[in-house]
Design a protein around this motif. Structure first.
Motif, mmCIF file in Angstrom:
data_model
loop_
_atom_site.group_PDB
_atom_site.id
_atom_site.type_symbol
_atom_site.label_atom_id
_atom_site.label_comp_id
_atom_site.label_asym_id
_atom_site.label_seq_id
_atom_site.Cartn_x
_atom_site.Cartn_y
_atom_site.Cartn_z
ATOM 1 N N GLN A 25 39.577 55.532 46.839
ATOM 2 C CA GLN A 25 40.121 54.314 47.418
ATOM 3 C C GLN A 25 40.883 53.600 46.321
ATOM 4 O OE1 GLN A 25 39.894 53.284 50.634
ATOM 5 N NE2 GLN A 25 41.145 51.498 50.151
ATOM 6 N N LEU A 26 42.072 53.152 46.612
ATOM 7 C CA LEU A 26 42.950 52.563 45.613
ATOM 8 C C LEU A 26 43.402 51.190 46.096
ATOM 9 C CD1 LEU A 26 44.437 53.581 43.001
ATOM 10 C CD2 LEU A 26 46.327 54.178 44.502
ATOM 11 N N GLU A 27 43.313 50.190 45.220
ATOM 12 C CA GLU A 27 43.789 48.853 45.547
ATOM 13 C C GLU A 27 44.562 48.289 44.369
ATOM 14 O OE1 GLU A 27 40.799 46.208 47.000
ATOM 15 O OE2 GLU A 27 39.944 47.728 48.306
ATOM 16 N N ALA A 28 45.683 47.657 44.686
ATOM 17 C CA ALA A 28 46.500 46.990 43.677
ATOM 18 C C ALA A 28 47.303 45.907 44.374
ATOM 19 C CB ALA A 28 47.437 47.968 42.993
ATOM 20 N N GLU A 29 47.193 44.697 43.862
ATOM 21 C CA GLU A 29 47.897 43.560 44.453
ATOM 22 C C GLU A 29 47.664 43.553 45.958
ATOM 23 O OE1 GLU A 29 51.924 43.735 42.987
ATOM 24 O OE2 GLU A 29 51.305 42.993 41.028
ATOM 25 N N SER A 30 48.705 43.695 46.759
ATOM 26 C CA SER A 30 48.550 43.579 48.212
ATOM 27 C C SER A 30 48.482 44.928 48.924
ATOM 28 C CB SER A 30 49.710 42.764 48.786
ATOM 29 O OG SER A 30 50.926 43.433 48.567
#
Length: 74
Positions: A25-30
């Motif tokens: 799972q990858l999250e960055a900013e929006s």
């Protein structure tokens, strides 16, 4: 395995192992989505919230592999 952070091209990504082996799972900013390897061994992004073509999947995948290697050596 727990969450960790990587940085690629000045953007910080929060990475967490997915329920599916070999995917993260990858999250960055929006943006958020999944990254994993194809059957051919190439990194591929799946982003329901945006266009994955603008993100460097190979560079992000390589950074994940480097982080995992460092953690396994500790």
């Amino acid at each position: 395995m727990k969450q960790f952070k990587i940085e690629v091209n000045g953007l910080e990504y929060q990475v967490e192992p997915s329920l599916h082996e070999g995917f993260y799972q990858l999250e960055a900013e929006s943006l958020s989505g999944l990254i994993g390897k194809t059957a051919e061994g190439d990194w591929e992004l799946s982003l329901p919230s945006g266009n994955a073509a603008d993100l460097p999947a190979a560079e992000i995948g390589a950074a994940i592999e480097r982080k995992l290697k460092v953690e396994s050596e500790e």
